[in-house]
Every structure is written in structure tokens, then in C-alpha cells.
Design a protein around this motif. Structure first.
Motif, PDB file in Angstrom:
ATOM      1  N   ALA A  34       0.837  -1.205   0.000  1.00  0.00           N
ATOM      2  CA  ALA A  34       0.000   0.000   0.000  1.00  0.00           C
ATOM      3  C   ALA A  34       0.872   1.255   0.000  1.00  0.00           C
ATOM      4  O   ALA A  34       0.561   2.244  -0.683  1.00  0.00           O
ATOM      5  CB  ALA A  34      -0.926  -0.003   1.219  1.00  0.00           C
ATOM      6  N   ALA A  35       1.977   1.233   0.747  1.00  0.00           N
ATOM      7  CA  ALA A  35       2.897   2.375   0.772  1.00  0.00           C
ATOM      8  C   ALA A  35       3.570   2.559  -0.579  1.00  0.00           C
ATOM      9  O   ALA A  35       3.734   3.688  -1.060  1.00  0.00           O
ATOM     10  CB  ALA A  35       3.941   2.184   1.879  1.00  0.00           C
ATOM     11  N   ALA A  75      10.403  15.667   0.994  1.00  0.00           N
ATOM     12  CA  ALA A  75       9.044  15.141   0.828  1.00  0.00           C
ATOM     13  C   ALA A  75       8.770  14.030   1.833  1.00  0.00           C
ATOM     14  O   ALA A  75       7.696  13.977   2.458  1.00  0.00           O
ATOM     15  CB  ALA A  75       8.847  14.621  -0.596  1.00  0.00           C
ATOM     16  N   GLY A  76       9.737  13.148   2.010  1.00  0.00           N
ATOM     17  CA  GLY A  76       9.556  12.059   2.961  1.00  0.00           C
ATOM     18  C   GLY A  76       9.451  12.550   4.389  1.00  0.00           C
ATOM     19  O   GLY A  76       8.574  12.122   5.149  1.00  0.00           O
ATOM     20  N   ALA A  77      10.344  13.458   4.772  1.00  0.00           N
ATOM     21  CA  ALA A  77      10.317  13.989   6.134  1.00  0.00           C
ATOM     22  C   ALA A  77       9.025  14.760   6.398  1.00  0.00           C
ATOM     23  O   ALA A  77       8.412  14.633   7.471  1.00  0.00           O
ATOM     24  CB  ALA A  77      11.535  14.893   6.359  1.00  0.00           C
ATOM     25  N   ALA A  78       8.591  15.565   5.421  1.00  0.00           N
ATOM     26  CA  ALA A  78       7.360  16.345   5.585  1.00  0.00           C
ATOM     27  C   ALA A  78       6.144  15.434   5.696  1.00  0.00           C
ATOM     28  O   ALA A  78       5.234  15.682   6.495  1.00  0.00           O
ATOM     29  CB  ALA A  78       7.184  17.304   4.411  1.00  0.00           C
ATOM     30  N   THR A  79       6.126  14.371   4.899  1.00  0.00           N
ATOM     31  CA  THR A  79       5.007  13.428   4.941  1.00  0.00           C
ATOM     32  C   THR A  79       4.939  12.713   6.281  1.00  0.00           C
ATOM     33  O   THR A  79       3.864  12.529   6.861  1.00  0.00           O
ATOM     34  CB  THR A  79       5.127  12.407   3.793  1.00  0.00           C
ATOM     35  N   PHE A  96      -1.964  11.864   4.464  1.00  0.00           N
ATOM     36  CA  PHE A  96      -1.790  13.066   3.657  1.00  0.00           C
ATOM     37  C   PHE A  96      -0.335  13.196   3.246  1.00  0.00           C
ATOM     38  O   PHE A  96       0.552  13.239   4.101  1.00  0.00           O
ATOM     39  CB  PHE A  96      -2.221  14.268   4.509  1.00  0.00           C
ATOM     40  N   VAL A  97      -0.064  13.258   1.955  1.00  0.00           N
ATOM     41  CA  VAL A  97       1.307  13.330   1.445  1.00  0.00           C
ATOM     42  C   VAL A  97       1.700  14.780   1.188  1.00  0.00           C
ATOM     43  O   VAL A  97       0.941  15.545   0.594  1.00  0.00           O
ATOM     44  CB  VAL A  97       1.445  12.519   0.146  1.00  0.00           C
ATOM     45  N   SER A 340       4.751   5.395   6.228  1.00  0.00           N
ATOM     46  CA  SER A 340       5.737   4.437   5.721  1.00  0.00           C
ATOM     47  C   SER A 340       6.232   4.853   4.339  1.00  0.00           C
ATOM     48  O   SER A 340       7.421   4.720   4.023  1.00  0.00           O
ATOM     49  CB  SER A 340       5.132   3.033   5.651  1.00  0.00           C
ATOM     50  N   ALA A 341       5.305   5.379   3.523  1.00  0.00           N
ATOM     51  CA  ALA A 341       5.705   5.902   2.216  1.00  0.00           C
ATOM     52  C   ALA A 341       6.684   7.057   2.389  1.00  0.00           C
ATOM     53  O   ALA A 341       7.653   7.198   1.629  1.00  0.00           O
ATOM     54  CB  ALA A 341       4.469   6.360   1.435  1.00  0.00           C
ATOM     55  N   GLY A 342       6.450   7.888   3.410  1.00  0.00           N
ATOM     56  CA  GLY A 342       7.376   8.976   3.705  1.00  0.00           C
ATOM     57  C   GLY A 342       8.757   8.467   4.064  1.00  0.00           C
ATOM     58  O   GLY A 342       9.778   9.016   3.625  1.00  0.00           O
TER      59      GLY A 342
END
Length: 476
Positions: A34-35, A75-79, A96-97, A340-342
Motif C-alpha cells: 500500500a505504501a 518530501a519524505g520527512a514532511a510526509t 496526507f502526502v 511508511s511511504a514517507g
């Protein structure tokens, strides 16, 4: 927050002790795929700003790699900050990404054009830094506007998010860039169509978990199908650096030019409008109430990420609408999936070789998947609109005019040839740059129109009309 703005609470919130789907912690076998769907949906959008801004600022291939790595890392850290939160100060704690937005590319190119040599990128990053501070300053005031976002406005905004994004996957389906030798070829369109059909078939015949990851599986099948036709480019993977450690001010100390700062602050206002709209959309999709404090914390995250990200070379950060579509399509609403995506984005930023592996997915394959993705967002808006009385004349006017204003930039855009030379000017081409920034975004133009019309029809003079109605009843 008025009742009309509150999304319906899900069953999970009606039973004491039950875990809301947004706060659900999924097992790894469900969480990881899913991530990865979120990564696949957003990757091209995250790397687009540095890919365009880097050459405009005269960066060589090595510095371009670090610019892309910074975009992924921030982007990862912000997410992660947005989804997990930090006390009561930042983080809306929704799936929310957050990532560098393409909305600021035009103004940033203009800043680069007006600067010279090695001053280009520092001037851009200085303006982005001040824009981040500006977002932190005015974000709380945006949170107070939530009472002006009833279902009429929310529905229009969500619908426009989906509709205005449709040109993006269409461009991907054609090959990504007009300069590509096979742009708009039958092969590219066929590959996009094949990917689209595969995803639709999986949605029709698969059940349970496989149905939830149909987007990821469809892109995998599409990529495998592209290999025999030479559509998978491995050059970026081969040439990518293995490690890219973030270094503050790698591209020089930020420079602060008033005109550039004003331009980026206007962009930030547009991004704040889009982020607020994205939070409302996620609230609708996940059945989680989005109130003033939620929006304020979300916008603070935008501000923090933009301010700190500028030190490493990242652009202005805001909501990523395509990932709203992933949540809507898969119905996987856990914020820990997006967190996890972040984390994956952070790793991709630190190890560009891994990021280049994600980029192996051909543009036409992304295009076929994107058509499903962004169309699904528009459906979410329609779902919100049907909750109101569509026989009411004011509602019809609010929705009709706002949608039309939001679609105008799509109907009459700037048309350029493969060399970037303007062929046909768009409707807003001769407007001042600040007006182009606001009106050129269908989402912000439609949202502002919907809010203003809602004020005119439902707020201005509302007390006087209510008093007149009460008087009429009393006379009877």
C-alpha cells in the motif's frame, strides 16, 4: 465547525474503544504494498520541479542529482511529520502526502531568468525560505476560514482537483515530454491503454487485498509489458549516484530579492488553498472530521517543510493531490501507510540509486494508472456534491460558476512547441504575474470563486433574511 462541514463519522468512531481506519496499524504484508502505491503515484511529481529548475539554474549532472535527492528527502520527512504529528503544533495526522509542488515552477523559472549565473538558485531558495516563514505566520488565519467551506465548496474543490489533474496523466501517456522522439506515438498510447485495462480488470475480478493494490500490480504488469518494446530506460539507474548525503546550503547561501520573495509568497497562498482543499478532501474520504485546528497544523507542516527544505535545495511544499486519489481508490485509509511511504522517500533521497529504480516505470504506464487515479478524485467531489440540495438555485449557481472558472485554464492554456516557444497564448497570458499564479491554477481559482459565491449567497445578509423570515412567521 458547522455540522454541514463535518464529514460523516465512520462506524469505527461510533463504538467506544474502536480504532478509526485512519489510526489503524496494518500488518507489514498489507502496509508495504500500500505504501509503494503511494510512492509510484507521486514519484514523477516529486522529481519534476528539480528536473526543470536544475537545468534552468545551470546545474551539472552531479548537482542535479543532489537537487532531486533533496526533493525526495524533504518530501519524505514532511510526509512523516504530517501523518505522525509533533505534539499539537504540526501534523494533521491524516493519510496526507506532502512534497515539493509543481505550482511554483513557473515563478521560479521567472526568478532564474531575472537572475544571473550562480545567483539563480540561491535567489530562488531565499524566496522559498521566506515563503515558508510566511506560511507559518498566516497559516492559523487560514484555519479560521473552515466555516466558509460547506459541501458546495468542498465538492467543487475536490472535483476540480481531479479534473484539473487529468492533463498530467494524458501527457504521461503520450510519453512525458514533447521533446521525446516517440512522443504521442501509437506505441506509447497503446501501453497506457493496456495498463488502464489491466487495472480495470483487476478492480473488477480481484477481491480483498489484491484489489486494494491493483494500481501497483497494474503498473508492474505494464512495466513488464514495456520491456520487449524498449520502453524501459535503464540509463538513469545506471548513472545515478549510490549515496547523496544532504548538505545544508550546498548551492550557496540564500539570497533575498524583494520581487522574488513577493512572487513566492503569492505561490504559497495558492499552495495553502490547495493544501486546505486537500485536507477537506481527505476528511471526506476517510470519514474523519477536519476542523480549524487540523487545517492549521497541516499548514504549519507546509511552512516548516518549506522553510527547512529550502536550506537543502527543495521547493515550496504542499499537498499532493494524486495521493488523495490513491486513498479514494484503494480505501486504505491508515495514516501509517502514508507515513511508511514517507520513510521510503527519505531512503530514496539518501540513496539515489534506489530512487532511479522507481523511475524505471515508463511514463505511458504512469499515464494509464493516472487516468484511473485522478478520475477517482473527481468522483469523490461528486459524492460530496450529491449531499446538498441540487434543486436549490443558489447552490446551482455556486457549483456551475466555480467549476467553469476552474476549468478555464484547461480550456485556454499557453501552447508551446517542442522547443518551449509560445505558439498560442493562454487566456491569462497577458495578466500580471501574480494574477497568472492565482488564476492559472484551476484548483485555487475555482476554490476562491466557490468561497466568494458562498459568501454572497449564504452569508452576506443572512441575519437580515433570517429576521425577516421570523417576522413573517410571527405576523401569521
Amino acid at each position: 465547525m458547522p455540522e454541514s462541514v463535518r464529514p460523516a463519522e465512520s462506524e469505527a468512531t461510533t463504538h467506544p474503544g474502536a480504532v478509526h481506519p485512519v489510526d489503524e496499524r496494518l500488518p507489514a504484508r498489507r502496509l508495504v504494498p500500500a505504501a509503494l502505491q503511494h510512492i509510484a503515484a507521486m514519484y514523477a511529481g516529486v522529481v519534476a520541479p528539480p528536473l526543470i529548475i536544475g537545468p534552468a539554474c545551470g546545474l551539472d549532472a552531479r548537482d542535479q542529482t543532489f537537487l532531486i535527492a533533496a526533493s525526495l528527502l524533504v518530501a519524505g520527512a514532511a510526509t512523516m511529520l504530517q501523518t505522525l504529528g509533533l505534539g499539537r503544533f504540526v501534523g494533521n495526522r491524516l493519510p496526507f502526502v506532502n512534497a515539493a509542488s509543481s505550482a511554483g515552477i513557473g515563478p521560479m523559472l521567472a526568478i532564474a531568468d531575472q537572475s544571473h549565473g550562480t545567483h539563480r538558485l540561491p535567489t530562488i531558495l531565499g524566496a522559498v525560505m521566506i515563503a515558508g516563514a510566511f506560511c507559518l505566520l498566516v497559516g492559523p488565519f487560514f484555519g479560521r476560514l473552515m466555516r466558509f467551506f460547506p459541501h458546495q465548496v468542498i465538492g467543487v474543490v475536490i472535483t476540480l482537483i481531479g479534473v484539473t489533474l487529468i492533463p498530467v496523466p494524458v501527457q504521461w501517456a503520450r510519453g512525458g515530454s514533447a521533446a521525446a522522439p516517440d512522443f504521442n506515438s501509437l506505441g506509447n498510447l497503446a501501453l497506457a491503454g493496456f495498463t488502464l485495462v489491466v487495472i480495470i480488470a483487476m478492480q473488477r475480478f480481484f477481491t480483498g487485498f489484491l484489489k486494494q493494490i491493483a494500481l501497483l500490480l497494474g503498473m508492474l504488469v505494464g512495466t513488464l509489458a514495456a520491456i520487449p518494446f524498449g520502453k524501459v530506460n535503464t540509463g538513469a539507474f545506471t548513472n545515478a549516484a549510490t549515496v547523496a548525503l544532504p548538505t545544508p546550503f550546498r548551492f550557496g547561501a540564500p539570497e533575498f530579492q524583494p520581487a522574488a520573495i513577493v512572487s513566492m509568497c503569492i505561490v504559497m497562498l495558492v499552495l495553502m488553498t490547495e493544501s486546505s482543499a486537500g485536507m477537506l478532501a481527505i476528511g471526506e474520504i476517510t470519514d474523519r472530521t477536519v476542523d480549524r485546528s487540523t487545517v492549521t497544523r497541516g499548514l504549519r507542516t507546509d511552512g516548516v517543510a518549506t522553510f527547512l527544505g529550502s536550506m537543502f535545495g527543495s521547493c515550496a511544499t504542499s499537498a499532493f493531490a494524486q495521493n488523495v486519489g490513491v486513498v479514494q481508490l484503494t480505501r486504505v485509509r491508515s495514516r501509517f501507510v502514508v507515513a511508511s511511504a514517507g520513510l521510503v522517500l527519505v531512503v530514496l533521497g539518501l540513496f539515489p540509486k534506489l530512487g532511479a529504480a522507481v523511475a524505471l516505470v515508463p511514463m505511458p504506464v504512469l499515464g494509464g494508472a493516472g487516468i484511473v487515479l485522478f478520475g477517482t478524485i473527481a468522483v469523490g467531489g461528486i459524492r460530496s456534491l450529491v449531499k446538498i440540495n441540487l434543486d436549490d438555485a443558489p447552490n446551482i449557481v455556486i457549483i456551475a460558476v466555480s467549476l467553469a472558472v476552474g476549468i478555464i485554464p484547461l480550456a485556454a492554456p499557453d501552447v508551446r512547441d517542442v522547443h518551449g516557444v509560445l505558439v498560442t497564448p493562454g487566456i491569462y497570458h497577458d495578466f500580471p504575474s501574480w494574477a497568472q499564479t492565482i488564476l492559472g491554477s484551476g484548483i485555487s481559482a475555482g476554490a476562491l470563486t466557490a468561497v466568494l459565491l458562498n459568501l454572497v449567497f449564504n452569508h452576506l445578509g443572512a441575519r437580515r433574511r433570517a429576521a425577516a423570515a421570523e417576522h413573517a412567521v410571527a405576523v401569521r
